[in-house]
Design a protein around this motif. Structure first.
Motif, PDB file in Angstrom:
ATOM      1  N   VAL A 213      -1.556  11.975   7.845  1.00  0.00           N
ATOM      2  CA  VAL A 213      -2.077  11.311   6.828  1.00  0.00           C
ATOM      3  C   VAL A 213      -1.394   9.912   6.142  1.00  0.00           C
ATOM      4  CG1 VAL A 213      -0.717  12.326   4.876  1.00  0.00           C
ATOM      5  CG2 VAL A 213      -3.027  11.804   4.340  1.00  0.00           C
ATOM      6  N   ASP A 214      -2.117   9.221   5.863  1.00  0.00           N
ATOM      7  CA  ASP A 214      -1.542   7.667   5.484  1.00  0.00           C
ATOM      8  C   ASP A 214      -1.989   7.800   3.860  1.00  0.00           C
ATOM      9  OD1 ASP A 214      -0.832   7.107   7.928  1.00  0.00           O
ATOM     10  OD2 ASP A 214      -2.714   5.808   8.220  1.00  0.00           O
ATOM     11  N   VAL A 215      -0.659   7.289   2.896  1.00  0.00           N
ATOM     12  CA  VAL A 215      -0.862   7.187   1.858  1.00  0.00           C
ATOM     13  C   VAL A 215      -0.144   5.853   1.176  1.00  0.00           C
ATOM     14  CG1 VAL A 215      -0.651   9.869   1.133  1.00  0.00           C
ATOM     15  CG2 VAL A 215       1.377   8.386   1.375  1.00  0.00           C
ATOM     16  N   VAL A 216      -0.501   5.422   0.075  1.00  0.00           N
ATOM     17  CA  VAL A 216       0.265   4.447  -0.450  1.00  0.00           C
ATOM     18  C   VAL A 216       0.335   4.285  -2.046  1.00  0.00           C
ATOM     19  CG1 VAL A 216      -2.027   3.126  -0.864  1.00  0.00           C
ATOM     20  CG2 VAL A 216      -0.077   1.762  -0.562  1.00  0.00           C
ATOM     21  N   PRO A 217       1.397   4.093  -2.609  1.00  0.00           N
ATOM     22  CA  PRO A 217       1.631   4.046  -4.051  1.00  0.00           C
ATOM     23  C   PRO A 217       0.625   2.927  -4.618  1.00  0.00           C
ATOM     24  CG  PRO A 217       3.325   2.837  -3.018  1.00  0.00           C
ATOM     25  CD  PRO A 217       2.408   3.638  -1.829  1.00  0.00           C
ATOM     26  N   VAL A 218       0.218   3.358  -5.748  1.00  0.00           N
ATOM     27  CA  VAL A 218      -0.896   2.165  -6.627  1.00  0.00           C
ATOM     28  C   VAL A 218      -0.276   2.189  -7.850  1.00  0.00           C
ATOM     29  CG1 VAL A 218      -3.074   2.095  -7.235  1.00  0.00           C
ATOM     30  CG2 VAL A 218      -2.785   2.889  -5.150  1.00  0.00           C
ATOM     31  N   VAL A 219      -0.133   1.031  -8.301  1.00  0.00           N
ATOM     32  CA  VAL A 219       0.377   0.708  -9.809  1.00  0.00           C
ATOM     33  C   VAL A 219      -0.695  -0.295 -10.192  1.00  0.00           C
ATOM     34  CG1 VAL A 219       2.222  -0.242 -11.135  1.00  0.00           C
ATOM     35  CG2 VAL A 219       2.770   1.116  -9.289  1.00  0.00           C
ATOM     36  N   ASN A 220      -1.342  -0.027 -11.486  1.00  0.00           N
ATOM     37  CA  ASN A 220      -2.231  -0.874 -12.133  1.00  0.00           C
ATOM     38  C   ASN A 220      -3.247  -1.264 -11.141  1.00  0.00           C
ATOM     39  OD1 ASN A 220      -0.896  -0.619 -14.602  1.00  0.00           O
ATOM     40  ND2 ASN A 220       0.479  -2.326 -13.810  1.00  0.00           N
ATOM     41  N   SER A 221      -3.744  -0.379 -10.430  1.00  0.00           N
ATOM     42  CA  SER A 221      -4.947  -0.517  -9.365  1.00  0.00           C
ATOM     43  C   SER A 221      -4.545  -1.150  -8.116  1.00  0.00           C
ATOM     44  CB  SER A 221      -6.202  -0.875 -10.254  1.00  0.00           C
ATOM     45  OG  SER A 221      -6.499  -0.056 -11.163  1.00  0.00           O
ATOM     46  N   ILE A 222      -3.128  -1.734  -8.235  1.00  0.00           N
ATOM     47  CA  ILE A 222      -2.987  -2.334  -7.011  1.00  0.00           C
ATOM     48  C   ILE A 222      -2.172  -1.702  -6.007  1.00  0.00           C
ATOM     49  CG2 ILE A 222      -1.570  -4.605  -6.355  1.00  0.00           C
ATOM     50  CD1 ILE A 222      -2.217  -5.724  -8.951  1.00  0.00           C
ATOM     51  N   ALA A 223      -2.406  -1.515  -4.881  1.00  0.00           N
ATOM     52  CA  ALA A 223      -1.426  -0.977  -3.715  1.00  0.00           C
ATOM     53  C   ALA A 223      -0.292  -1.628  -3.340  1.00  0.00           C
ATOM     54  CB  ALA A 223      -2.420  -0.859  -2.451  1.00  0.00           C
ATOM     55  N   LEU A 224       1.092  -1.162  -3.453  1.00  0.00           N
ATOM     56  CA  LEU A 224       2.201  -1.538  -3.265  1.00  0.00           C
ATOM     57  C   LEU A 224       2.759  -1.313  -1.777  1.00  0.00           C
ATOM     58  CD1 LEU A 224       4.107  -1.124  -6.758  1.00  0.00           C
ATOM     59  CD2 LEU A 224       2.412  -2.942  -5.838  1.00  0.00           C
ATOM     60  N   TRP A 225       2.197  -2.101  -0.733  1.00  0.00           N
ATOM     61  CA  TRP A 225       2.620  -1.644   0.337  1.00  0.00           C
ATOM     62  C   TRP A 225       3.949  -2.221   0.875  1.00  0.00           C
ATOM     63  CZ3 TRP A 225      -0.515   1.165   3.573  1.00  0.00           C
ATOM     64  CH2 TRP A 225      -1.835   1.246   3.182  1.00  0.00           C
ATOM     65  N   ASP A 226       4.524  -3.134   0.110  1.00  0.00           N
ATOM     66  CA  ASP A 226       5.841  -3.727   0.559  1.00  0.00           C
ATOM     67  C   ASP A 226       6.918  -3.319  -0.279  1.00  0.00           C
ATOM     68  OD1 ASP A 226       4.645  -5.108   2.779  1.00  0.00           O
ATOM     69  OD2 ASP A 226       3.935  -6.510   1.313  1.00  0.00           O
ATOM     70  N   ASP A 227       6.633  -2.285  -1.273  1.00  0.00           N
ATOM     71  CA  ASP A 227       7.846  -2.062  -2.140  1.00  0.00           C
ATOM     72  C   ASP A 227       8.837  -0.749  -1.329  1.00  0.00           C
ATOM     73  OD1 ASP A 227       9.617  -0.799  -4.195  1.00  0.00           O
ATOM     74  OD2 ASP A 227       8.218  -1.256  -5.632  1.00  0.00           O
ATOM     75  N   GLN A 228       9.969  -1.563  -0.803  1.00  0.00           N
ATOM     76  CA  GLN A 228      10.802  -0.838   0.028  1.00  0.00           C
ATOM     77  C   GLN A 228      11.468   0.567  -0.944  1.00  0.00           C
ATOM     78  OE1 GLN A 228      10.644  -1.095   3.468  1.00  0.00           O
ATOM     79  NE2 GLN A 228       9.182  -2.593   2.899  1.00  0.00           N
ATOM     80  N   VAL A 229      11.791   0.290  -2.038  1.00  0.00           N
ATOM     81  CA  VAL A 229      12.480   1.091  -2.766  1.00  0.00           C
ATOM     82  C   VAL A 229      11.731   2.431  -3.155  1.00  0.00           C
ATOM     83  CG1 VAL A 229      13.728   1.721  -5.090  1.00  0.00           C
ATOM     84  CG2 VAL A 229      14.115  -0.309  -3.899  1.00  0.00           C
ATOM     85  N   LEU A 230      10.484   1.974  -3.570  1.00  0.00           N
ATOM     86  CA  LEU A 230       9.408   3.051  -3.954  1.00  0.00           C
ATOM     87  C   LEU A 230       9.078   3.785  -2.389  1.00  0.00           C
ATOM     88  CD1 LEU A 230       7.833   3.636  -6.316  1.00  0.00           C
ATOM     89  CD2 LEU A 230       5.944   2.250  -5.620  1.00  0.00           C
ATOM     90  N   TRP A 231       8.836   3.103  -1.331  1.00  0.00           N
ATOM     91  CA  TRP A 231       8.767   4.083  -0.146  1.00  0.00           C
ATOM     92  C   TRP A 231       9.641   5.015   0.081  1.00  0.00           C
ATOM     93  CZ3 TRP A 231       4.371   4.810   1.436  1.00  0.00           C
ATOM     94  CH2 TRP A 231       3.214   3.959   1.567  1.00  0.00           C
ATOM     95  N   LYS A 232      10.918   4.402  -0.054  1.00  0.00           N
ATOM     96  CA  LYS A 232      12.260   5.469   0.249  1.00  0.00           C
ATOM     97  C   LYS A 232      11.988   6.585  -0.572  1.00  0.00           C
ATOM     98  CE  LYS A 232      17.129   5.833   1.009  1.00  0.00           C
ATOM     99  NZ  LYS A 232      18.302   4.948   1.097  1.00  0.00           N
ATOM    100  N   LYS A 233      11.708   6.392  -2.068  1.00  0.00           N
ATOM    101  CA  LYS A 233      11.535   7.491  -2.931  1.00  0.00           C
ATOM    102  C   LYS A 233      10.341   8.650  -2.295  1.00  0.00           C
ATOM    103  CE  LYS A 233      13.023   5.358  -6.983  1.00  0.00           C
ATOM    104  NZ  LYS A 233      12.704   4.911  -8.375  1.00  0.00           N
ATOM    105  N   ILE A 234       9.198   8.200  -2.043  1.00  0.00           N
ATOM    106  CA  ILE A 234       8.106   8.751  -1.328  1.00  0.00           C
ATOM    107  C   ILE A 234       8.614   9.529  -0.107  1.00  0.00           C
ATOM    108  CG2 ILE A 234       5.933   8.732  -0.653  1.00  0.00           C
ATOM    109  CD1 ILE A 234       5.559   6.110  -2.318  1.00  0.00           C
ATOM    110  N   GLY A 235       9.244   8.824   0.791  1.00  0.00           N
ATOM    111  CA  GLY A 235       9.755   9.191   2.138  1.00  0.00           C
ATOM    112  C   GLY A 235      10.868  10.605   1.936  1.00  0.00           C
ATOM    113  N   VAL A 236      11.669  10.389   1.076  1.00  0.00           N
ATOM    114  CA  VAL A 236      12.420  11.238   0.828  1.00  0.00           C
ATOM    115  C   VAL A 236      11.814  12.476   0.384  1.00  0.00           C
ATOM    116  CG1 VAL A 236      14.558  12.178  -0.255  1.00  0.00           C
ATOM    117  CG2 VAL A 236      14.601   9.985   0.659  1.00  0.00           C
ATOM    118  N   ALA A 237      10.996  12.457  -0.554  1.00  0.00           N
ATOM    119  CA  ALA A 237      10.273  13.591  -1.078  1.00  0.00           C
ATOM    120  C   ALA A 237       9.285  14.195   0.084  1.00  0.00           C
ATOM    121  CB  ALA A 237       9.135  12.902  -2.020  1.00  0.00           C
TER     122      ALA A 237
END
Length: 263
Positions: A151-175
């Motif tokens: 599956v491919d997912v993306v974090p969304v903040v205020n209806s905007i997909a944040l593809w380049d937020d490395q800090v956020l991706w690391k939290k998601i990846g570790v989870a």
């Protein structure tokens, strides 16, 4: 006279005993049963059957038509002309539940995840392959997506997909890794932090030859009909394969437009 007096005493004693039984405090068991009788809903069994709606029949043959789809650029990136299937119901049941848990865990941390793509047809995989190596290095049939295991997912903040937020991706990846998922953010080429997969150690070659991953033995009772579920999913996948293959040949992006487009 004595007999009459004794009879009166006996009747009086019985009356007193009866009164005492009616007015004594309930035991816990009696009080519980009494409360059930006092508060129970009485069903009209004569009309119970007539109140059931028999007109709605679940269409298991065409359930795939209601899967959510995502159109190109919905989340701000060019992902080709063929719509993306973005429905968790298209995934292997065990993997699906892992992704549901990932979404829940991230939400608890204040991170909203959107599903960009779940099951992927061979035609869609071939489209990505034709778009260049930055999209994929795998041809049709070589991706876990084709087997409902990625599956491919993306974090969304205020209806905007944040593809380049490395800090956020690391939290998601570790989870995701804590849930036993393989995370594409660990890959060097291509780096794919949106990607999560699980195959139970089964290779794509084995998957292509019909070998299915096994869920942990301790969870076998949670998925008692796993074989039947996967078999039904395979029929749905085949239906999507046919639709998008025809669409790709005709050069039309209309495949899947009968599905629900995610915002």
């Amino acid at each position: 006279m004595r007999l009459k007096t004794m009879a009166l005493l006996l009747l009086s004693s019985l009356a007193i005993h009866s009164f005492a039984q009616k007015n004594r405090p309930f035991s816990k068991g009696e009080h519980y049963l009494s409360s059930l009788l006092d508060n129970s809903i009485v069903f009209d069994t004569a009309n119970l059957v007539s109140g059931i709606n028999h007109s709605r029949v679940w269409d298991t043959e065409n359930a795939w038509r209601s899967w959510n789809i995502v159109e190109n650029f919905t989340y701000g990136k060019d992902r080709g002309s063929l719509p993306m299937i973005a429905d968790l119901n298209s995934l292997h049941p065990y993997f699906r539940d892992k992704i549901v848990e990932l979404i829940r865990v991230c939400k608890a941390q204040g991170i909203e995840l959107a599903v960009v793509e779940s099951f992927r047809t061979h035609a869609k995989q071939a489209e990505y392959f034709g778009m260049g190596r930055k999209y994929t290095r795998s041809k049709g049939g070589k991706s876990k997506h084709q087997y409902g295991l990625a599956v491919d997912v993306v974090p969304v903040v205020n209806s905007i997909a944040l593809w380049d937020d490395q800090v956020l991706w690391k939290k998601i990846g570790v989870a995701g890794e804590r849930l036993g998922l393989r995370w594409g953010g660990r890959w060097r080429s291509p780096y794919d932090p949106a990607h999560f997969e699980w195959s139970g150690g089964i290779t794509t070659y084995e998957l292509a030859n019909g070998i299915q991953p096994r869920v942990p033995a301790s969870l076998a009772n949670v998925y008692p009909c796993l074989g039947e579920e996967v078999e039904r999913l395979q029929k749905y996948w085949d239906a999507w394969e046919t639709e998008q293959a025809v669409s790709a040949r005709n050069g039309s992006p209309e495949t899947g437009m009968h599905g629900a487009v995610k915002p």
